[in-house]
Motif scaffolding. Structure first.
Motif, PDB file in Angstrom:
ATOM      1  N   PHE B  52       0.838  -1.203   0.000  1.00 21.63           N
ATOM      2  CA  PHE B  52       0.000   0.000   0.000  1.00 21.63           C
ATOM      3  C   PHE B  52       0.874   1.255   0.000  1.00 21.63           C
ATOM      4  O   PHE B  52       0.593   2.216  -0.715  1.00 21.63           O
ATOM      5  CB  PHE B  52      -0.940  -0.003   1.216  1.00 21.63           C
ATOM      6  CG  PHE B  52      -2.172  -0.822   0.977  1.00 21.63           C
ATOM      7  CD1 PHE B  52      -3.304  -0.240   0.431  1.00 21.63           C
ATOM      8  CD2 PHE B  52      -2.193  -2.177   1.259  1.00 21.63           C
ATOM      9  CE1 PHE B  52      -4.442  -0.999   0.179  1.00 21.63           C
ATOM     10  CE2 PHE B  52      -3.318  -2.940   1.013  1.00 21.63           C
ATOM     11  CZ  PHE B  52      -4.448  -2.353   0.473  1.00 21.63           C
ATOM     12  N   ALA B  53       1.939   1.223   0.797  1.00 25.50           N
ATOM     13  CA  ALA B  53       2.822   2.397   0.864  1.00 25.50           C
ATOM     14  C   ALA B  53       3.521   2.613  -0.476  1.00 25.50           C
ATOM     15  O   ALA B  53       3.578   3.741  -0.983  1.00 25.50           O
ATOM     16  CB  ALA B  53       3.840   2.209   1.981  1.00 25.50           C
ATOM     17  N   ILE B  54       4.022   1.518  -1.074  1.00 26.12           N
ATOM     18  CA  ILE B  54       4.778   1.641  -2.332  1.00 26.12           C
ATOM     19  C   ILE B  54       3.883   2.136  -3.480  1.00 26.12           C
ATOM     20  O   ILE B  54       4.341   2.813  -4.392  1.00 26.12           O
ATOM     21  CB  ILE B  54       5.435   0.282  -2.688  1.00 26.12           C
ATOM     22  CG1 ILE B  54       6.496  -0.084  -1.653  1.00 26.12           C
ATOM     23  CG2 ILE B  54       6.102   0.327  -4.074  1.00 26.12           C
ATOM     24  CD1 ILE B  54       6.964  -1.515  -1.723  1.00 26.12           C
ATOM     25  N   SER B  55       2.595   1.808  -3.395  1.00 27.32           N
ATOM     26  CA  SER B  55       1.693   2.189  -4.486  1.00 27.32           C
ATOM     27  C   SER B  55       1.567   3.719  -4.616  1.00 27.32           C
ATOM     28  O   SER B  55       1.093   4.207  -5.629  1.00 27.32           O
ATOM     29  CB  SER B  55       0.314   1.554  -4.287  1.00 27.32           C
ATOM     30  OG  SER B  55      -0.341   2.154  -3.205  1.00 27.32           O
ATOM     31  N   PHE B  56       2.011   4.447  -3.608  1.00 25.60           N
ATOM     32  CA  PHE B  56       1.968   5.914  -3.699  1.00 25.60           C
ATOM     33  C   PHE B  56       3.345   6.497  -4.040  1.00 25.60           C
ATOM     34  O   PHE B  56       3.588   7.677  -3.852  1.00 25.60           O
ATOM     35  CB  PHE B  56       1.476   6.511  -2.373  1.00 25.60           C
ATOM     36  CG  PHE B  56       0.058   6.124  -2.053  1.00 25.60           C
ATOM     37  CD1 PHE B  56      -1.008   6.733  -2.710  1.00 25.60           C
ATOM     38  CD2 PHE B  56      -0.206   5.125  -1.127  1.00 25.60           C
ATOM     39  CE1 PHE B  56      -2.316   6.357  -2.435  1.00 25.60           C
ATOM     40  CE2 PHE B  56      -1.514   4.742  -0.850  1.00 25.60           C
ATOM     41  CZ  PHE B  56      -2.577   5.352  -1.513  1.00 25.60           C
ATOM     42  N   VAL B 274       9.472  -6.943 -14.868  1.00 26.52           N
ATOM     43  CA  VAL B 274      10.126  -6.773 -16.172  1.00 26.52           C
ATOM     44  C   VAL B 274      10.577  -5.324 -16.365  1.00 26.52           C
ATOM     45  O   VAL B 274      11.678  -5.070 -16.830  1.00 26.52           O
ATOM     46  CB  VAL B 274       9.187  -7.214 -17.322  1.00 26.52           C
ATOM     47  CG1 VAL B 274       9.854  -7.024 -18.678  1.00 26.52           C
ATOM     48  CG2 VAL B 274       8.770  -8.670 -17.148  1.00 26.52           C
ATOM     49  N   GLU B 275       9.722  -4.379 -15.991  1.00 29.26           N
ATOM     50  CA  GLU B 275      10.071  -2.977 -16.221  1.00 29.26           C
ATOM     51  C   GLU B 275      10.579  -2.263 -14.963  1.00 29.26           C
ATOM     52  O   GLU B 275      10.920  -1.090 -15.018  1.00 29.26           O
ATOM     53  CB  GLU B 275       8.844  -2.228 -16.774  1.00 29.26           C
ATOM     54  CG  GLU B 275       8.399  -2.751 -18.128  1.00 29.26           C
ATOM     55  CD  GLU B 275       7.131  -2.075 -18.624  1.00 29.26           C
ATOM     56  OE1 GLU B 275       6.820  -0.955 -18.172  1.00 29.26           O
ATOM     57  OE2 GLU B 275       6.433  -2.685 -19.452  1.00 29.26           O
ATOM     58  N   ASN B 276      10.625  -2.980 -13.852  1.00 34.68           N
ATOM     59  CA  ASN B 276      11.093  -2.416 -12.573  1.00 34.68           C
ATOM     60  C   ASN B 276      10.315  -1.175 -12.131  1.00 34.68           C
ATOM     61  O   ASN B 276      10.875  -0.294 -11.476  1.00 34.68           O
ATOM     62  CB  ASN B 276      12.588  -2.075 -12.647  1.00 34.68           C
ATOM     63  CG  ASN B 276      13.423  -3.307 -12.548  1.00 34.68           C
ATOM     64  OD1 ASN B 276      13.168  -4.188 -11.728  1.00 34.68           O
ATOM     65  ND2 ASN B 276      14.421  -3.426 -13.410  1.00 34.68           N
ATOM     66  N   ARG B 277       9.046  -1.085 -12.490  1.00 30.07           N
ATOM     67  CA  ARG B 277       8.222   0.036 -12.013  1.00 30.07           C
ATOM     68  C   ARG B 277       7.364  -0.489 -10.860  1.00 30.07           C
ATOM     69  O   ARG B 277       6.166  -0.757 -11.020  1.00 30.07           O
ATOM     70  CB  ARG B 277       7.364   0.581 -13.152  1.00 30.07           C
ATOM     71  CG  ARG B 277       8.207   1.242 -14.237  1.00 30.07           C
ATOM     72  CD  ARG B 277       7.391   1.555 -15.460  1.00 30.07           C
ATOM     73  NE  ARG B 277       6.301   2.475 -15.185  1.00 30.07           N
ATOM     74  CZ  ARG B 277       5.322   2.729 -16.045  1.00 30.07           C
ATOM     75  NH1 ARG B 277       5.309   2.127 -17.215  1.00 30.07           N
ATOM     76  NH2 ARG B 277       4.368   3.576 -15.740  1.00 30.07           N
ATOM     77  N   PHE B 278       8.015  -0.653  -9.711  1.00 31.49           N
ATOM     78  CA  PHE B 278       7.343  -1.302  -8.585  1.00 31.49           C
ATOM     79  C   PHE B 278       6.232  -0.445  -7.984  1.00 31.49           C
ATOM     80  O   PHE B 278       5.263  -0.964  -7.459  1.00 31.49           O
ATOM     81  CB  PHE B 278       8.371  -1.703  -7.524  1.00 31.49           C
ATOM     82  CG  PHE B 278       9.147  -2.918  -7.916  1.00 31.49           C
ATOM     83  CD1 PHE B 278       8.719  -4.182  -7.571  1.00 31.49           C
ATOM     84  CD2 PHE B 278      10.304  -2.812  -8.667  1.00 31.49           C
ATOM     85  CE1 PHE B 278       9.425  -5.306  -7.955  1.00 31.49           C
ATOM     86  CE2 PHE B 278      11.011  -3.924  -9.065  1.00 31.49           C
ATOM     87  CZ  PHE B 278      10.572  -5.177  -8.708  1.00 31.49           C
ATOM     88  N   GLY B 279       6.374   0.866  -8.073  1.00 31.06           N
ATOM     89  CA  GLY B 279       5.322   1.760  -7.571  1.00 31.06           C
ATOM     90  C   GLY B 279       4.038   1.555  -8.360  1.00 31.06           C
ATOM     91  O   GLY B 279       2.964   1.354  -7.788  1.00 31.06           O
ATOM     92  N   TYR B 280       4.178   1.572  -9.671  1.00 29.60           N
ATOM     93  CA  TYR B 280       3.015   1.420 -10.546  1.00 29.60           C
ATOM     94  C   TYR B 280       2.421   0.019 -10.404  1.00 29.60           C
ATOM     95  O   TYR B 280       1.195  -0.147 -10.314  1.00 29.60           O
ATOM     96  CB  TYR B 280       3.438   1.685 -11.986  1.00 29.60           C
ATOM     97  CG  TYR B 280       2.294   1.938 -12.934  1.00 29.60           C
ATOM     98  CD1 TYR B 280       1.422   3.004 -12.735  1.00 29.60           C
ATOM     99  CD2 TYR B 280       2.089   1.118 -14.034  1.00 29.60           C
ATOM    100  CE1 TYR B 280       0.377   3.240 -13.611  1.00 29.60           C
ATOM    101  CE2 TYR B 280       1.045   1.353 -14.917  1.00 29.60           C
ATOM    102  CZ  TYR B 280       0.195   2.412 -14.698  1.00 29.60           C
ATOM    103  OH  TYR B 280      -0.853   2.640 -15.564  1.00 29.60           O
ATOM    104  N   ALA B 281       3.290  -0.982 -10.354  1.00 25.70           N
ATOM    105  CA  ALA B 281       2.829  -2.370 -10.204  1.00 25.70           C
ATOM    106  C   ALA B 281       2.072  -2.531  -8.889  1.00 25.70           C
ATOM    107  O   ALA B 281       1.052  -3.232  -8.825  1.00 25.70           O
ATOM    108  CB  ALA B 281       4.017  -3.328 -10.261  1.00 25.70           C
ATOM    109  N   SER B 282       2.544  -1.850  -7.840  1.00 31.22           N
ATOM    110  CA  SER B 282       1.862  -1.934  -6.541  1.00 31.22           C
ATOM    111  C   SER B 282       0.477  -1.316  -6.615  1.00 31.22           C
ATOM    112  O   SER B 282      -0.472  -1.812  -6.003  1.00 31.22           O
ATOM    113  CB  SER B 282       2.683  -1.238  -5.457  1.00 31.22           C
ATOM    114  OG  SER B 282       3.933  -1.840  -5.360  1.00 31.22           O
TER     115      SER B 282
END
Lengths: 432, 308
Positions: B52-56, B274-282
């Motif tokens: 939840f925190a990473i998603s922001f 694959v794209e290392n966009r962990f914020g967006y993936a979260s």
């Protein structure tokens, strides 16, 4: 009594710390003695290049040993990324493709190796790809390029002239038609060509050979002629169609190695594979060679344009400082002539090509030594399949989906490429 | 007075002993459950809170994450691939849930009888569930092969002139994946239904039979109501499982051709690993989590109303 108890405790702690210190100083790097470097690798049992490099380096530098940490080949970048984030990655690691270089570099996971790069000069192909803001972060030890492999026996059987150094795609198409007919007439079940299911087989060559083409532009019209040719060849039956190749999980090694296709465009790593497979019996015995990849037109016939990514070596930014000098020494060796000769001696295409290296490569038993193969090996302009950009991985994802949509016949070529452009512009180029 | 004087310390000592005994028992209890709770806290709760925190943020695994507020979520509103993945997930779920439910219940009813070799048939039905997903995908891809696959050959035998391209066709790839998904999972849900069927009192069936109820009426008015706890559990599990479908699609079609089988879990994998966009993936994971929560909450509410 109390005091003596404390004294014993203090003495024990001191003794323990001495032992601990002794253990710590066992790290040879501290004492300037032998150093052991850890390095990433994959499928060691069937990828001899890592051990070959380590052994050749150790022979010249007996004080430095390279030990491997093995990763899964398919999930290499994912596993390595996890280890780097956790601080447990090896001292030296392989950059398996250019697509993810930016991730490691911008994430401060690579040490500045500009000094190693300057010692290599211009002899290492693909070195410029690892430069960001004037600093070099890795050096290439392999530089693969894509060739046209051909089966001399099947060409002779079909009565078709084998490839020439000057072949254009029009020549390739004409030969494919001739092969399809000739092989059928001779009763051979082989197809004229095999095109593997990867997006590279179409997109890599189109990007490299089209003037002004840019992977990150969001304009993919340059792929259209290459896709139309591929579709035409599968519709005519000259090559296995994409649906069959993907649903039957066809292996390109088996398609060419067991003479089910007379031609195949594939990366230079396949030379070593085919040589090894013919030796082991996994591939049939037949006469073969490799030629430059067919060209868009005759203007590049003197220096055929192809594509391929270098494979690089970088130093983990978290490496023990005492090991840095040894790690740089290893990088200089691997990317230099010493490493190149070692790799060439097992049929692997190194980044540095000199006469000695070429001699070692064609000295490998089983590697075709004809003029055309020599020309293809020594003379080509290799463009990167994955130009270094923060957007490369995401764009390649969109283009991978576009590739499967076009090749399966699910989407018309122009519509699919338009859609890819729109998606790249809205989903990738505008993203943060 | 003397009692107080003499008994006071004794009573106090007994109290202390009792308290210590109680505390020791509690400690024993806690020591038994602690490893499980620690595991849950570290491996499940922690990552969920972190998600939840990473998603922001715009975290890309290395270095510090930058707080981007609701950017990831507003971007999702305009992301056509996300819309496609969401629609595909709903498409998969809309067919996979009822088909698996009906077939596994049917299979359970069939194998709930005293038949010869019933144990073999039960095992055979359950077998796909414990078979490697990769092996299943490869085998079914061969069966679905457009020109050489046995399925299209059978269809051709029955006069289908232009059989589907299955996994190589954007319109047939999702039905192909659903068929395999249903085939793989119905054995597991059959077992749950079999367990539920054991709890149906035979005397109810007997009474219904005496009252003249036919087989369908007995099934509708006796079996189904008695199976309600099982059907509720199966529906909830099937729904969550369908929304989370990942491995089967990844191995069978890799989301293709094009984006025809791209589902939310795979989109999360693409953006994150694959794209290392962990914020967006979260952020996408949070949406998937919310979707599962809402649907499950509705299912609970409906179930409560029925039971009430």
């Amino acid at each position: 009594m109390q005091r003596s108890r404390y004294s014993v405790l203090a003495a024990s702690l001191a003794a323990l710390s001495l032992v601990a210190t002794a253990c710590g100083s066992d790290d040879p790097a501290d004492a300037g003695g032998p150093v052991t470097l850890s390095m990433s690798a994959w499928t060691l049992s069937s990828t001899p290049e890592f051990q070959k490099l380590a052994d050749a380096f150790h022979a010249q530098n007996p004080d430095i040993k390279v030990e491997f940490k093995e990763y899964d080949a398919t999930n290499y970048d994912t596993q390595l990324t996890a280890d780097l984030a956790a601080g447990s990655a090896p001292d030296v690691y392989v950059l398996k493709n250019l697509k993810n270089f930016v991730t490691y570099q911008s994430g401060d996971q690579l040490l500045d190796v500009s000094d190693v790069a300057s010692s290599l000069g211009s002899s290492a192909n693909g070195l410029a790809n690892y430069k960001a803001e004037g600093v070099t972060y890795a050096v290439p030890y392999r530089q693969d390029s894509w060739y046209l492999y051909y089966n001399k026996d099947l060409f002779a059987k079909a009565g078709v002239q084998p490839p020439a150094a000057t072949w254009t795609w029009a020549d390739y198409e004409k030969a494919a038609e001739g092969l399809a007919k000739g092989l059928k007439d001779s009763g051979s079940p082989a197809k004229a060509a095999y095109q593997h299911v990867w997006q590279s087989t179409v997109q890599g060559l189109a990007l490299a050979q089209t003037q002004g083409a840019d992977l990150i532009s969001g304009d993919y019209g340059y792929l259209a002629p290459y896709y139309k040719r591929a579709l035409q060849l599968q519709q005519s039956g000259a090559q296995v169609d994409y649906g069959t190749a993907s649903t039957n999980t066809l292996q390109y090694q088996a398609q060419f190695g067991t003479q089910q296709a007379a031609m195949m465009v594939m990366g230079s790593w396949y030379v070593a594979t085919l040589v090894a497979q013919q030796k082991s019996g996994a591939a049939q015995a037949f006469q073969w060679g490799f030629a430059p990849a067919p060209q868009r037109d005759a203007s590049t016939k003197d220096k055929p344009v192809t594509f391929g990514d270098p494979t690089g070596l970088g130093i983990n930014a978290a490496i023990d400082e005492a090991k840095i000098a040894a790690a740089k020494k290893f990088l200089a060796f691997a990317a230099g002539e010493g490493g190149a000769a070692a790799l060439a001696s097992i049929g692997v295409t190194p980044a540095t090509l000199t006469d000695t290296v070429t001699g070692a490569y064609f000295g490998v038993a089983g590697v075709p030594t004809d003029e055309l193969s020599r020309f293809a090996f020594t003379n080509h302009d290799t463009k990167a399949e994955n130009p270094v950009s923060p957007h490369t991985a995401a764009v390649q994802n969109v283009l991978r989906e576009t590739h499967s949509a076009i090749m399966s016949g699910s989407s018309p070529v122009e519509a699919a490429l338009d859609e890819a452009g729109k998606r790249v512009r809205s989903e990738v180029l505008q993203s943060k | 007075m003397s009692t107080t004087t003499v008994g006071g310390p004794r009573a106090g000592g007994a109290d202390r002993a009792r308290r210590w005994h109680r505390a020791r028992r509690s400690l024993h209890g806690v020591s038994f459950v602690l490893p499980n709770f620690l595991g849950f806290g570290l491996l499940t709760l922690g990552p969920v809170v972190a998600l939840f925190a990473i998603s922001f943020t715009n975290w890309n695994v290395f270095g510090k994450a930058k707080w981007v507020g609701l950017d990831n979520f507003t971007r999702l509103l305009k992301d056509t691939s996300f819309h496609r993945a969401l629609l595909n997930t709903l498409y998969y779920s809309a067919l996979h849930i009822p088909l698996t439910f009906a077939l596994s219940l049917g299979l359970a009813l069939l194998l709930d009888r005293k038949l010869r070799g019933v144990a073999f048939f039960r095992t055979a039905a359950f077998f796909p569930y414990v078979t490697s997903i990769v092996a299943i995908a490869i085998a079914w891809n061969l069966l679905f092969s457009k020109d050489f696959g046995p399925i299209n050959q059978v269809l051709g035998f029955f006069g289908v002139a232009d059989p589907p391209g299955w996994t190589a066709s954007s319109s047939w790839s999702m039905p192909a994946v659903i068929i395999v998904g249903v085939w793989r999972e119905m054995g597991y849900y059959m077992l749950l239904f079999l367990a539920g069927l054991q709890t149906v009192p035979p005397e109810l069936h007997e009474a219904a039979r005496i009252d003249g109820a036919n087989a369908w009426q007995r099934f509708r008015n006796v079996t189904l109501p008695c199976l309600r706890p099982t059907t509720f559990f199966v529906t909830v599990m099937l729904t969550i499982g369908s929304f989370k479908v990942f491995d089967l699609i990844l191995v069978m079609t890799d989301g293709g051709p094009g984006q025809s089988t791209l589902v939310l879990s795979q989109y999360i994998y693409q953006k994150g690993l694959v794209e290392n966009r962990f914020g967006y993936a979260s952020a996408i994971s949070v949406v998937l989590f919310a979707l599962c929560m809402v649907v499950t909450a509705v299912q609970f509410a409906v179930n409560r109303r029925r039971n009430g």
